[in-house]
Design a protein around this motif. Sequence first.
Motif, PDB file in Angstrom:
ATOM      1  N   SER A 198     -45.303 -26.763  -2.312  1.00  0.00           N
ATOM      2  CA  SER A 198     -45.039 -26.937  -3.744  1.00  0.00           C
ATOM      3  C   SER A 198     -45.515 -25.753  -4.567  1.00  0.00           C
ATOM      4  O   SER A 198     -45.122 -25.612  -5.736  1.00  0.00           O
ATOM      5  CB  SER A 198     -45.728 -28.213  -4.236  1.00  0.00           C
ATOM      6  OG  SER A 198     -47.136 -28.144  -4.004  1.00  0.00           O
ATOM      7  N   VAL A 199     -46.343 -24.900  -4.002  1.00  0.00           N
ATOM      8  CA  VAL A 199     -46.839 -23.738  -4.741  1.00  0.00           C
ATOM      9  C   VAL A 199     -45.704 -22.774  -5.049  1.00  0.00           C
ATOM     10  O   VAL A 199     -45.615 -22.221  -6.157  1.00  0.00           O
ATOM     11  CB  VAL A 199     -47.942 -23.030  -3.931  1.00  0.00           C
ATOM     12  CG1 VAL A 199     -48.396 -21.757  -4.640  1.00  0.00           C
ATOM     13  CG2 VAL A 199     -49.112 -23.965  -3.706  1.00  0.00           C
ATOM     14  N   TYR A 200     -44.820 -22.573  -4.104  1.00  0.00           N
ATOM     15  CA  TYR A 200     -43.759 -21.582  -4.257  1.00  0.00           C
ATOM     16  C   TYR A 200     -42.373 -22.197  -4.393  1.00  0.00           C
ATOM     17  O   TYR A 200     -41.462 -21.538  -4.885  1.00  0.00           O
ATOM     18  CB  TYR A 200     -43.764 -20.629  -3.056  1.00  0.00           C
ATOM     19  CG  TYR A 200     -45.024 -19.810  -2.957  1.00  0.00           C
ATOM     20  CD1 TYR A 200     -45.202 -18.677  -3.736  1.00  0.00           C
ATOM     21  CD2 TYR A 200     -46.056 -20.180  -2.095  1.00  0.00           C
ATOM     22  CE1 TYR A 200     -46.359 -17.924  -3.656  1.00  0.00           C
ATOM     23  CE2 TYR A 200     -47.215 -19.433  -2.007  1.00  0.00           C
ATOM     24  CZ  TYR A 200     -47.363 -18.309  -2.792  1.00  0.00           C
ATOM     25  OH  TYR A 200     -48.513 -17.576  -2.720  1.00  0.00           O
ATOM     26  N   ASN A 272     -54.112  -9.946   5.795  1.00  0.00           N
ATOM     27  CA  ASN A 272     -54.967 -10.123   4.618  1.00  0.00           C
ATOM     28  C   ASN A 272     -54.226 -10.844   3.496  1.00  0.00           C
ATOM     29  O   ASN A 272     -54.810 -11.670   2.782  1.00  0.00           O
ATOM     30  CB  ASN A 272     -55.462  -8.765   4.123  1.00  0.00           C
ATOM     31  CG  ASN A 272     -56.460  -8.136   5.072  1.00  0.00           C
ATOM     32  OD1 ASN A 272     -57.016  -8.818   5.926  1.00  0.00           O
ATOM     33  ND2 ASN A 272     -56.679  -6.840   4.942  1.00  0.00           N
ATOM     34  N   PHE A 273     -52.953 -10.536   3.334  1.00  0.00           N
ATOM     35  CA  PHE A 273     -52.168 -11.179   2.283  1.00  0.00           C
ATOM     36  C   PHE A 273     -52.022 -12.675   2.543  1.00  0.00           C
ATOM     37  O   PHE A 273     -52.192 -13.495   1.628  1.00  0.00           O
ATOM     38  CB  PHE A 273     -50.791 -10.523   2.194  1.00  0.00           C
ATOM     39  CG  PHE A 273     -49.831 -11.248   1.294  1.00  0.00           C
ATOM     40  CD1 PHE A 273     -49.969 -11.193  -0.085  1.00  0.00           C
ATOM     41  CD2 PHE A 273     -48.791 -11.996   1.826  1.00  0.00           C
ATOM     42  CE1 PHE A 273     -49.090 -11.874  -0.926  1.00  0.00           C
ATOM     43  CE2 PHE A 273     -47.909 -12.674   1.007  1.00  0.00           C
ATOM     44  CZ  PHE A 273     -48.059 -12.614  -0.377  1.00  0.00           C
ATOM     45  N   GLY A 279     -56.111 -18.958   0.760  1.00  0.00           N
ATOM     46  CA  GLY A 279     -57.377 -19.235   0.094  1.00  0.00           C
ATOM     47  C   GLY A 279     -57.220 -19.472  -1.394  1.00  0.00           C
ATOM     48  O   GLY A 279     -57.874 -20.354  -1.969  1.00  0.00           O
ATOM     49  N   LYS A 280     -56.354 -18.713  -2.042  1.00  0.00           N
ATOM     50  CA  LYS A 280     -56.172 -18.848  -3.488  1.00  0.00           C
ATOM     51  C   LYS A 280     -55.585 -20.210  -3.854  1.00  0.00           C
ATOM     52  O   LYS A 280     -55.983 -20.822  -4.857  1.00  0.00           O
ATOM     53  CB  LYS A 280     -55.257 -17.734  -3.990  1.00  0.00           C
ATOM     54  CG  LYS A 280     -54.989 -17.798  -5.483  1.00  0.00           C
ATOM     55  CD  LYS A 280     -54.086 -16.661  -5.939  1.00  0.00           C
ATOM     56  CE  LYS A 280     -53.817 -16.761  -7.442  1.00  0.00           C
ATOM     57  NZ  LYS A 280     -52.937 -15.664  -7.916  1.00  0.00           N
ATOM     58  N   ILE A 284     -54.529 -26.616  -4.276  1.00  0.00           N
ATOM     59  CA  ILE A 284     -53.204 -27.233  -4.421  1.00  0.00           C
ATOM     60  C   ILE A 284     -52.659 -27.665  -3.063  1.00  0.00           C
ATOM     61  O   ILE A 284     -52.093 -28.751  -2.917  1.00  0.00           O
ATOM     62  CB  ILE A 284     -52.231 -26.252  -5.104  1.00  0.00           C
ATOM     63  CG1 ILE A 284     -52.763 -25.840  -6.474  1.00  0.00           C
ATOM     64  CG2 ILE A 284     -50.839 -26.859  -5.219  1.00  0.00           C
ATOM     65  CD1 ILE A 284     -51.902 -24.808  -7.177  1.00  0.00           C
ATOM     66  N   LEU A 285     -52.863 -26.813  -2.063  1.00  0.00           N
ATOM     67  CA  LEU A 285     -52.353 -27.126  -0.728  1.00  0.00           C
ATOM     68  C   LEU A 285     -53.100 -28.297  -0.094  1.00  0.00           C
ATOM     69  O   LEU A 285     -52.580 -28.945   0.817  1.00  0.00           O
ATOM     70  CB  LEU A 285     -52.464 -25.895   0.175  1.00  0.00           C
ATOM     71  CG  LEU A 285     -51.619 -24.682  -0.242  1.00  0.00           C
ATOM     72  CD1 LEU A 285     -51.925 -23.490   0.652  1.00  0.00           C
ATOM     73  CD2 LEU A 285     -50.133 -25.015  -0.184  1.00  0.00           C
TER      74      LEU A 285
END
Length: 409
Positions: A198-200, A272-273, A279-280, A284-285
């Motif tokens: 749902s984040v993207y 890293n991305f 993590g960010k 939400i996840l």
Amino acid sequence: MSHLHRDIRPAILDFKADWPALVEICGLRTWAHNLHPCPCCTVGKGELLQVGTQSLRSSPHALFTASSYESLVAQTFREVIVPDDDTHRKLHSLLRYSKNGRGRCLKASFPLLGLRKGNRLEPSASLLDVDKFMQLTTPFSCTFYTGGPHGRILHQSPFLKIPGVTLDCWCIDVLHTWHFGPLSSYIAHSLRLLISSSVYRPADQDLDKEEADKLALLHIRAELWSFYKRRREADEDGTWRKKGTEVWNLTLIMLAGKYLKAKAAETHGLLNFVVDRLGKHSEILASASQAASFDLLLRAGMAAMDFDAVLAAHPRAIDSEACGLLFDKYNRFICLSARAEVPLMPKCHMMYHMIQRAVHKGNPRMYSTYIDESLNGDIARVCRSVHRRGWALAVYRKLSMLEQLAAED
């Protein structure tokens, strides 16, 4: 040096090759074989993808060492003496080319020389071309392969006949085994899950899956460009500028398979991305339907970053403590990835052998094949630039010029 000083003979200490090249050079089975998929141990195909069963010093399966190879060669290849012309003709009448037999094989047993049906005539010092078997003059010796359809060794390797060169000399490189292996699968799987989250994913319910995936990927791609920009701005020591490789494009096709379709350095740079995004958006996840998978992927990614940090922090010579740390970090990564349902490939198993050999071979980062792969690109460009009429000589001439220019620099 050996050309200038004929009394000096260089010794081969180690050699580098990816997995397919090794089995081709050494005449071994590929990872698709049911009984002998691994060139380093005796694991079967059914157990090849098991994780968490090994340690730095031990393995549940016996290792396939240099002595094991020599013993198996002695059992698999048999030298026979053809004493007279009559035996020569009878033996020749039984030889047939067989696709399944991988060469010129006996269609029936030949008890006079103790040979069985299916035994394959092998090239040897006295018979370089098996097609010229009838041109030999009796008496002569020839070699037959007696390993059968499921033998571990397919052919005798001229490379392994060089004094001092054994399977133990193989340096398992980090590029093909790690960056093109479980790390690539982890990144592709993580990005696919992020696209479906749902984040993207756009909230519009009228969009079909393909359009929604494209919009979600555009969102991720925009964040990736911003991530690269921040890395360049924070690159005070120039490490990212020298060694960092940025993905110039990110498409759904690149994420469609079990692994990421990108260059090794690009794949490594995406780690890293992916961890940063997981993590960010962890809060939400955590409320998503696949919250457990996202948590496992985040912890696996952090273990992968710790693994890379250990590699980067040590020189060629690393002690057992550092190797143990490498093993723990990788074992944690692959076990968490397996629980998160990341597709596992045979290279997951080879990673264990790479770390186990690092105790004697040293830091795998120091014998990676990045430079060798870049040379493949140079050779490909040279091959494309010459006409097919004089292709071989022109390629050789241009490569000689390239080598001379590199030596002058």
